[in-house]
Structure formats: structure tokens, C-alpha cells
Design an enzyme around this catalytic site. Structure first.
Site, PDB file in Angstrom:
ATOM      1  N   CYS A   1     -16.946  16.900  27.123  1.00 19.82           N
ATOM      2  CA  CYS A   1     -17.972  16.470  28.091  1.00 19.82           C
ATOM      3  C   CYS A   1     -19.323  16.337  27.397  1.00 19.82           C
ATOM      4  CB  CYS A   1     -18.057  17.486  29.228  1.00 19.82           C
ATOM      5  SG  CYS A   1     -19.511  17.260  30.258  1.00 19.82           S
TER       6      CYS A   1
ATOM      7  N   CYS B   1     -21.841  19.203  28.839  1.00 17.86           N
ATOM      8  CA  CYS B   1     -21.614  20.643  28.681  1.00 17.86           C
ATOM      9  C   CYS B   1     -22.508  21.206  27.566  1.00 17.86           C
ATOM     10  CB  CYS B   1     -20.141  20.916  28.366  1.00 17.86           C
ATOM     11  SG  CYS B   1     -19.097  21.061  29.840  1.00 17.86           S
TER      12      CYS B   1
ATOM     13  N   HIS C   1     -19.092  23.168  34.029  1.00 18.91           N
ATOM     14  CA  HIS C   1     -18.525  21.827  34.184  1.00 18.91           C
ATOM     15  C   HIS C   1     -17.798  21.660  35.524  1.00 18.91           C
ATOM     16  CE1 HIS C   1     -16.906  18.057  32.506  1.00 18.91           C
ATOM     17  NE2 HIS C   1     -15.771  18.367  33.109  1.00 18.91           N
TER      18      HIS C   1
ATOM     19  N   ASN D   1     -24.947  10.599  41.943  1.00 24.31           N
ATOM     20  CA  ASN D   1     -23.690   9.914  42.267  1.00 24.31           C
ATOM     21  C   ASN D   1     -22.596  10.941  42.111  1.00 24.31           C
ATOM     22  OD1 ASN D   1     -24.516   7.286  42.705  1.00 24.31           O
ATOM     23  ND2 ASN D   1     -24.494   6.823  40.508  1.00 24.31           N
TER      24      ASN D   1
ATOM     25  N   SER E   1     -19.575   8.814  36.212  1.00 21.49           N
ATOM     26  CA  SER E   1     -18.795   8.768  34.982  1.00 21.49           C
ATOM     27  C   SER E   1     -18.299  10.131  34.541  1.00 21.49           C
ATOM     28  CB  SER E   1     -19.651   8.152  33.875  1.00 21.49           C
ATOM     29  OG  SER E   1     -20.830   8.927  33.690  1.00 21.49           O
TER      30      SER E   1
ATOM     31  N   HIS F   1     -19.147  16.682  35.602  1.00 20.86           N
ATOM     32  CA  HIS F   1     -20.142  17.734  35.342  1.00 20.86           C
ATOM     33  C   HIS F   1     -21.308  17.551  36.332  1.00 20.86           C
ATOM     34  CE1 HIS F   1     -21.720  20.727  32.349  1.00 20.86           C
ATOM     35  NE2 HIS F   1     -22.728  20.546  33.185  1.00 20.86           N
TER      36      HIS F   1
ATOM     37  N   HIS G   1     -24.452  16.751  37.859  1.00 19.57           N
ATOM     38  CA  HIS G   1     -25.687  16.188  37.305  1.00 19.57           C
ATOM     39  C   HIS G   1     -26.272  15.125  38.214  1.00 19.57           C
ATOM     40  CE1 HIS G   1     -22.794  13.080  36.183  1.00 19.57           C
ATOM     41  NE2 HIS G   1     -23.815  12.243  36.026  1.00 19.57           N
TER      42      HIS G   1
ATOM     43  N   GLN H   1     -29.682  11.968  38.267  1.00 14.19           N
ATOM     44  CA  GLN H   1     -30.495  11.115  37.399  1.00 14.19           C
ATOM     45  C   GLN H   1     -31.878  10.919  37.994  1.00 14.19           C
ATOM     46  OE1 GLN H   1     -28.838   7.594  35.620  1.00 14.19           O
ATOM     47  NE2 GLN H   1     -26.798   8.066  36.396  1.00 14.19           N
TER      48      GLN H   1
ATOM     49  N   LYS I   1     -14.824   3.248  53.430  1.00 14.94           N
ATOM     50  CA  LYS I   1     -15.420   2.085  54.073  1.00 14.94           C
ATOM     51  C   LYS I   1     -15.845   1.116  52.980  1.00 14.94           C
ATOM     52  CE  LYS I   1     -19.377   0.652  56.853  1.00 14.94           C
ATOM     53  NZ  LYS I   1     -18.643  -0.197  57.792  1.00 14.94           N
TER      54      LYS I   1
ATOM     55  N   GLU J   1     -20.413  -7.565  56.399  1.00 15.15           N
ATOM     56  CA  GLU J   1     -21.502  -6.724  55.894  1.00 15.15           C
ATOM     57  C   GLU J   1     -22.237  -7.347  54.717  1.00 15.15           C
ATOM     58  OE1 GLU J   1     -18.542  -4.279  56.313  1.00 15.15           O
ATOM     59  OE2 GLU J   1     -19.524  -2.798  57.586  1.00 15.15           O
TER      60      GLU J   1
END
Ligand code: H2U
Ligand code: ZN
Length: 356
Positions: A57, A60, A122, A162, A170, A173, A175, A177, A320, A326
Site C-alpha cells: 500500500c 501505509c 490500513h 472517495n 484506488s 487505506h 484517506h 484528498q 443508482k 438524468e
């Protein structure tokens, strides 16, 4: 056509659209479609048991990142400048308006991107961290907002997380941004304009007034504490979308005192635990804080809040999609905000992993 009066009580009997006063956009709500059978089934997706430390990772402690920098052996939180930043510090403004008809327009955009590790572990998520540990994350995010916001080429600091592969994350772990921009990006820009217009028109704050209405109605509130309310907004687009708002009129993370920061940590833990318990999975979402722009003005109209946009609808695997109508017309939802809030209220605040 004759104009009939819609009431809150009769709203859910027929298709209608609801206005998001923060963005000026409408969402189409089709409540009767939600009467399709709700199975509420638990379909845990097969996933490998996470490990506390993953030698492969890049987040980590002690590991090497993609471009060769080694992480320190951090024991609480850790922040670094994104090795693949979408923004870089700006030298000077620059603009293109080809033929001066507003058809081919571009502007240079400056800024910086940071990655924030919430924990050295992690295998944890916000829902599984302690309130004290999450408070340390809130403190770090506040400090970063202050520091990045004071840079001369930064006028907006966007913090987001995310969670889950479904949201394009991605790495499991824990996290988030931070992207700090020269210009105010689209979403906070719309909120900025409409909060300001509301304050000028009503001589009060849009979200303070909205929270007062919701505090009386109660039906869309998921959970709350002394400083924060988590609710499914009247205009929610995503099935289990949540608006997390400060009860006091605070403009950003930095202006929250220690009690408010610890209450923010508390509500983040409780909300993400409810999310995880809904389908007994690590619930995917994109979330982010909306703070006042940082360009030096006081922005009295701004009310600090966070949005949670989870993609899941009926189970761990049914999501969804924002497609068709949409993409081309307007967002639409079947289950009402009131139903989603009730469902989130009914789940436990003890994480399912602790109940097995
Ligand atoms: P997600 O939150 O979407 O998973 O993104 C993680 C970020 O981490 C991503 O923006 C950065 C990527 O650029 N990253 C590094 O800065 N260093 C690395 O060694 C790998 C990933
Ligand atoms: Zn890791």
C-alpha cells in the site's frame, strides 16, 4: 391548466420536482415508483479480509510511494502533496478567448493537491475509528485548510473522500484528498451565489433557516448532536444522500472550536456507521466539506456543511446510475428523502462488525 396547491402532506402521492436552494437545480421525485417491492436484502459482496498493514500500500507507514518517496512511520495522521497533482502552483493568470466570441475560452488554473491519511491502520474506516482519532483528522483538515487557503493563488479549498471501489477509490487505506484552487469550482460557486442572494433578500442565512425548518419537521433528520445535524435534504438526488450541517453559523473548519470539532468527529462516526449497517457492508460514497472561499473576504453568508453522496440504492450491489434522463434532462429519484431518512434512522449506531 388550473393551479392547485401542493402541501407537504400530499407531496408524496404524485410525481413532483423539488428545488435545491443551494444550487438552483431541480430533482424529479416519483414516489409511487418506490412502491416496487423493497426487499432490503443483505448481499454482502465477497471481499478479502483487510489487513492492518499492507506492504504493497502506498499510504501505509514506512512504505514507498509510486514516485519513490518513502512515507514516515506515522502513528496518527499523515498528509503529503499528491505525487500526481491535478493542479500545480500558478505563476501568472492567463486567458484565451479565441476570436473573442466566447466560443473557445480557457483560463490557466493554479493550485495544489494533497492526500490525507486518516490513520496508520490500513483496515479501518471512519466508522471504525474512535471519536478522538477522527478529531485528529478534523484538526489536520482545519490546519491544512488554513494553510492552503492563505496561499496567494488559492481561493477555494475542497476537501473530499472517495470511499470504495464503486466510487473509483484506488486504495482502501482510509484517506481523503484536498484540492486547493485558484478559482471557486462549479458546485461551491453555485452555493456561494445562492447563499449570498438569500442573505441579501432575507437578511438571514439560508442553511440556518433551513435547519430551523428541519428541526421542527424532524422527518428528514438522521442523527444529531449539540453542534451538527445529519439529514436527508428535501432536494436529495442520491438515494441515501445526506447533508451534514453545523448548527451554529460557522463558515469553515478553522473557525470551529474544539467542542464543535469533536462533535463533527462524533457525527461523522455515527453517520458512516449507520451507512455501513444499512446493507452490512463498508458503504461506498463520495463526501466533501463545503467551506467559505478563502480569498480574504469574510463571507458572512457561508454556512459550513458537508455532502455525502452514496451510490447504493437497494442492496450492497444495486446502485443508482445517473444515466439517460438524468444525463440529458434532470436527476430523478424514486424513494423519497423522507423514506430514506426514516430508513437511516432505524439502523443501529453500533457497527455491525462489533455485533457478530
Ligand atoms: P483516491 O482517493 O481516488 O483513491 O486517490 C488517491 C490519490 O493518491 C490519487 O489522487 C495519489 C493519486 O494521485 N497517489 C499519490 O499521490 N502517490 C502514490 O504513490 C499513489 C497515489
Ligand atoms: Zn495502507
Amino acid at each position: 391548466m388550473t393551479l392547485e396547491t401542493l402541501t407537504l402532506e400530499t407531496l408524496n402521492r404524485s410525481p413532483h420536482r423539488r428545488l435545491n436552494p443551494l444550487t438552483g437545480e431541480w430533482v424529479l421525485v416519483s414516489p409511487e415508483r418506490a412502491e416496487r417491492p423493497w426487499r432490503g436484502q443483505v448481499e454482502r459482496s465477497a471481499s478479502a479480509k483487510p489487513v492492518a498493514y499492507d506492504p504493497n500500500c502506498y499510504l501505509c507507514p514506512g512504505n514507498e510511494r509510486a514516485r519513490g518517496v518513502r512515507n514516515p512511520n506515522y502513528s496518527t495522521t499523515f498528509v503529503f502533496t499528491n505525487d500526481f497533482s491535478a493542479l500545480t502552483p500558478q505563476v501568472a493568470d492567463a486567458r484565451l478567448d479565441y476570436c473573442e466570441r466566447g466560443l473557445l475560452v480557457a483560463e490557466r488554473e493554479g493550485g495544489t493537491c494533497r492526500v490525507v491519511c486518516f490513520s496508520p491502520r490500513h483496515d479501518l474506516t471512519l466508522a471504525q475509528m474512535s471519536v478522538e482519532e477522527i478529531t485528529a483528522v478534523v484538526d489536520l483538515l482545519a490546519a491544512e485548510s488554513g494553510q492552503l487557503g492563505s496561499l496567494p493563488d488559492v481561493n477555494y479549498v475542497q476537501i473530499f473522500e472517495n470511499r470504495g471501489e464503486m466510487m473509483g477509490c484506488s486504495n482502501p487505506h482510509p484517506h481523503g484528498q484536498i484540492w486547493a484552487n485558484h478559482t471557486i469550482p462549479n458546485e461551491p460557486r453555485k452555493e456561494q451565489d445562492l447563499q449570498l442572494a438569500y442573505t441579501q433578500k432575507h437578511k438571514s442565512c439560508l442553511l440556518c433557516d433551513y435547519l430551523e425548518l428541519e428541526g421542527t419537521a424532524k422527518e428528514r433528520i438522521v442523527c444529531e448532536n449539540a453542534h451538527f445535524t445529519a439529514l436527508v435534504p428535501f432536494w436529495a438526488v442520491w438515494p441515501f444522500e445526506v447533508l451534514l450541517a453545523s448548527k451554529n453559523h460557522a463558515r469553515d473548519l478553522l473557525s470551529l472550536d474544539q467542542l464543535a470539532r469533536s462533535d463533527l468527529a462524533d457525527i461523522l462516526k455515527r453517520l458512516t456507521t449507520r451507512y455501513d449497517n444499512l446493507f452490512e457492508i463498508s458503504f461506498p460514497y463520495s463526501m466533501g466539506f463545503h467551506q467559505a472561499p478563502t480569498g480574504g473576504e469574510t463571507h458572512e453568508e457561508w454556512h459550513f456543511h458537508a455532502h455525502f453522496y452514496p451510490p447504493l440504492l437497494r442492496s450492497a450491489t444495486v446502485r443508482k446510475f445517473m444515466v439517460g434522463y438524468e444525463m440529458l434532462a434532470a436527476p430523478q429519484r424514486d424513494i423519497t428523502a423522507e423514506w430514506a431518512a426514516r430508513t437511516l434512522r432505524q439502523v443501529s449506531e453500533t457497527h455491525y462488525s462489533l455485533r457478530r
